[in-house]
Design a protein around this motif. Structure first.
Motif, PDB file in Angstrom:
ATOM      1  N   ASP A 325       0.801  -1.225   0.000  1.00 15.35           N
ATOM      2  CA  ASP A 325       0.000   0.000   0.000  1.00 15.35           C
ATOM      3  C   ASP A 325       0.831   1.271   0.000  1.00 15.35           C
ATOM      4  O   ASP A 325       0.275   2.361  -0.129  1.00 15.35           O
ATOM      5  N   GLY A 326       2.139   1.160   0.126  1.00 10.86           N
ATOM      6  CA  GLY A 326       2.976   2.343  -0.078  1.00 10.86           C
ATOM      7  C   GLY A 326       2.855   2.882  -1.488  1.00 10.86           C
ATOM      8  O   GLY A 326       3.086   4.075  -1.729  1.00 10.86           O
ATOM      9  N   ILE A 327       2.480   2.024  -2.423  1.00 15.85           N
ATOM     10  CA  ILE A 327       2.228   2.439  -3.806  1.00 15.85           C
ATOM     11  C   ILE A 327       0.796   2.945  -3.955  1.00 15.85           C
ATOM     12  O   ILE A 327       0.539   4.042  -4.475  1.00 15.85           O
ATOM     13  N   TRP A 328      -0.171   2.175  -3.479  1.00 16.95           N
ATOM     14  CA  TRP A 328      -1.585   2.482  -3.733  1.00 16.95           C
ATOM     15  C   TRP A 328      -2.089   3.668  -2.936  1.00 16.95           C
ATOM     16  O   TRP A 328      -3.116   4.259  -3.303  1.00 16.95           O
ATOM     17  N   ASP A 329      -1.412   4.047  -1.860  1.00 12.76           N
ATOM     18  CA  ASP A 329      -1.848   5.209  -1.086  1.00 12.76           C
ATOM     19  C   ASP A 329      -1.670   6.516  -1.856  1.00 12.76           C
ATOM     20  O   ASP A 329      -2.327   7.510  -1.534  1.00 12.76           O
ATOM     21  N   VAL A 330      -0.795   6.516  -2.857  1.00 13.53           N
ATOM     22  CA  VAL A 330      -0.516   7.769  -3.565  1.00 13.53           C
ATOM     23  C   VAL A 330      -0.736   7.681  -5.071  1.00 13.53           C
ATOM     24  O   VAL A 330      -0.735   8.707  -5.753  1.00 13.53           O
ATOM     25  N   LEU A 331      -0.900   6.479  -5.604  1.00 18.06           N
ATOM     26  CA  LEU A 331      -1.111   6.311  -7.036  1.00 18.06           C
ATOM     27  C   LEU A 331      -2.370   5.488  -7.276  1.00 18.06           C
ATOM     28  O   LEU A 331      -2.621   4.513  -6.572  1.00 18.06           O
ATOM     29  N   SER A 332      -3.145   5.868  -8.280  1.00 20.55           N
ATOM     30  CA  SER A 332      -4.329   5.109  -8.648  1.00 20.55           C
ATOM     31  C   SER A 332      -3.938   3.912  -9.509  1.00 20.55           C
ATOM     32  O   SER A 332      -2.807   3.816  -9.996  1.00 20.55           O
TER      33      SER A 332
END
Length: 476
Positions: A325-332
């Motif tokens: 979620d380090g990716i999905w928290d800031v990118l769609s």
């Protein structure tokens, strides 16, 4: 998310000179590969050195012909993310196992790595046992497991039964579904009895993907995510989410937790982040409804049963992305598939995505601590000429640079010191603005100004008592 507010030390960090990941090299192994595979298939425990020598197993930053993977530590302490790609999984041709694991709590990094190393071996053993059991009835439903008892005799069911006679699913699905359920249960039991890893308030998410031919089976626990990049007939690239983020605010998850006397509510500082709490104690505040470990909550609705999905791949499907979620928290989802598709080569795709996420953290939430990021990219079609020549090339230092010029951001290939940087950027650069949406009106989770963590041991401010008793009900 790999953080936890506690007094526990960050742990030992990877040495700067540690060897990066690469595929199996026969010269590095003193054990016969056939002997290693035989031990894997028989379910024997492998040492760390043996695990590193298993053919086709990749778990550090690196790439192969079919996949690439990359992880980077955030600003919250020890990197608690782990990942793995295992080609020819279980000595099966055209079979790939991929996994992403996001630890949380004081010992989350140890839990994530333990699951990464042990869960594939358990799955391999269960898969072989299921295939060898020729006397089992194909019409018999997969046994139901239960969330609040080790022997499956508890009150609350872990998963809904699926009629194995349903013709819409191939036989491989039913075999792997049973194998995944058993291996996940065995993994959680091993963590509970582990002599050196304290999993009482520590745990890990897990997304496991098995691709055999054109069949795709995914087992998901927690809030990591798998997304498919699919090319439409008109040439546009679409993002298809393959998993559900198993958050406590999902109606089915919240209902189970409530039935088990657990509580679900959000903190005043994070009104959009539902958390799981003990019945009579405002802890630990876990931001997911399913996880390995976290045994303080296992009697109150938290389960480790995977949500299992199946998909038959088509010619339109190009690649699959597993990420924490380090990716999905800031990118769609759309932004993620665009970044991967825009990477100069396949071996750079995972690194490009992590760099894009880090840059997005800086721009969107400048006062927040960047989370750990881990990415696995599995490519479903034959390699392109450019990427086939770049296996593991340039990953030792900086495969992809995210360069900022004014208000524009570009993804560019790493440049050797002797090269003309401007010329290289002209040839391979692509503006990140083409991949990322920057609309001012777009809303994101309540991250700005705080450090979001998956579990809270030392608790911050809470809602007033008269409000807190009803605030969690809005998630049901």
């Amino acid at each position: 998310m790999g953080g936890c507010v506690s007094s526990y030390a960050d742990g030992v960090k990877r040495k700067s000179g540690e060897k990066r990941g690469r595929l199996f090299d026969r010269r590095d192994c003193v054990v016969d590969p056939a002997e290693l595979l035989a031990k894997v298939e028989s379910g024997q425990v492998l040492t760390d050195s043996e695990l590193q020598s298993v053919p086709g197993r990749l778990f550090f930053n690196g790439s192969s012909e079919a996949a690439c993977l990359f992880t980077q530590q955030g600003r919250k302490g020890t990197n608690q993310d782990a990942m793995i790609v295992w080609e020819n999984f279980g000595s099966r041709d055209d079979t790939v196992f991929c996994g992403i694991f996001d630890g949380h709590g004081p010992f989350g990094h140890m839990v994530a790595k333990k699951v990464r190393d042990s869960l594939p071996l358990k799955l391999c053993t269960q898969w072989k046992a299921a295939e060898s059991d020729q006397n089992s009835s194909q019409s018999e439903a997969v046994p139901q497991l239960n969330g609040n008892s080790e022997d499956g005799s508890g009150k609350y069911e872990w998963s809904e039964p699926i009629d194995s006679s349903d013709d819409k699913f191939p036989e491989i699905y039913h075999i792997l579904r049973q194998s995944l359920l058993k291996s996940f249960k065995s993994m959680d039991k091993e963590l509970k009895l582990h002599p050196t890893i304290d999993c009482f308030c520590s745990g890990s998410t897990a997304i496991t993907l098995i691709k055999q031919g054109q069949d795709l089976i995914i087992g998901n626990v927690g809030d990591s995510r798998a997304v498919l990049g699919m090319r439409e007939e008109d040439g546009t690239l679409e993002a298809v989410q393959l998993t559900v983020d198993l958050k406590p605010n999902l109606p089915r998850e919240a209902e189970r937790i409530q039935q088990c006397k657990g509580r679900v509510f959000a903190l005043q500082d994070e009104p959009e982040v539902a958390r799981v709490w003990l019945p009579n104690n405002d802890s630990p505040g876990l931001a997911m409804a399913r996880a390995f470990g976290d045994f303080c909550l296992k009697d109150y609705g938290l389960i480790s049963v995977p949500d299992i999905t199946f998909r038959h791949l088509t010619d339109k499907d190009e690649f699959i992305i597993l990420a924490t979620d380090g990716i999905w928290d800031v990118l769609s989802n759309k932004e993620v598939v665009n970044v991967v598709a825009a990477a100069p080569t396949r071996s750079m795709a995972a690194r490009a995505l992590v760099d894009a996420a880090v840059k997005a953290w800086w721009h969107k939430f400048p006062t927040s601590k960047i989370d750990d990021c881990a990415v696995v990219c599995l490519f479903l079609k034959g390699s392109k000429p450019a990427s086939s020549q770049s296996k593991n090339h340039g990953l030792e230092k900086s495969t992809v640079a995210v360069a900022a010029q004014g208000n524009e951001i570009e993804i560019v290939a790493a440049v050797d010191p002797g090269e003309d940087k401007s010329k290289s950027m002209e040839q391979s650069g692509r503006r990140l603005a083409d991949c990322l949406s920057t609309a001012d009106e777009e809303e994101w989770s309540a991250l700005e100004g705080v450090t979001r963590v998956n579990s809270l041991i030392n608790l911050p401010r809470f809602l007033a008592g008269d409000k807190r008793s009803t605030s969690w009900r809005k998630w049901l």
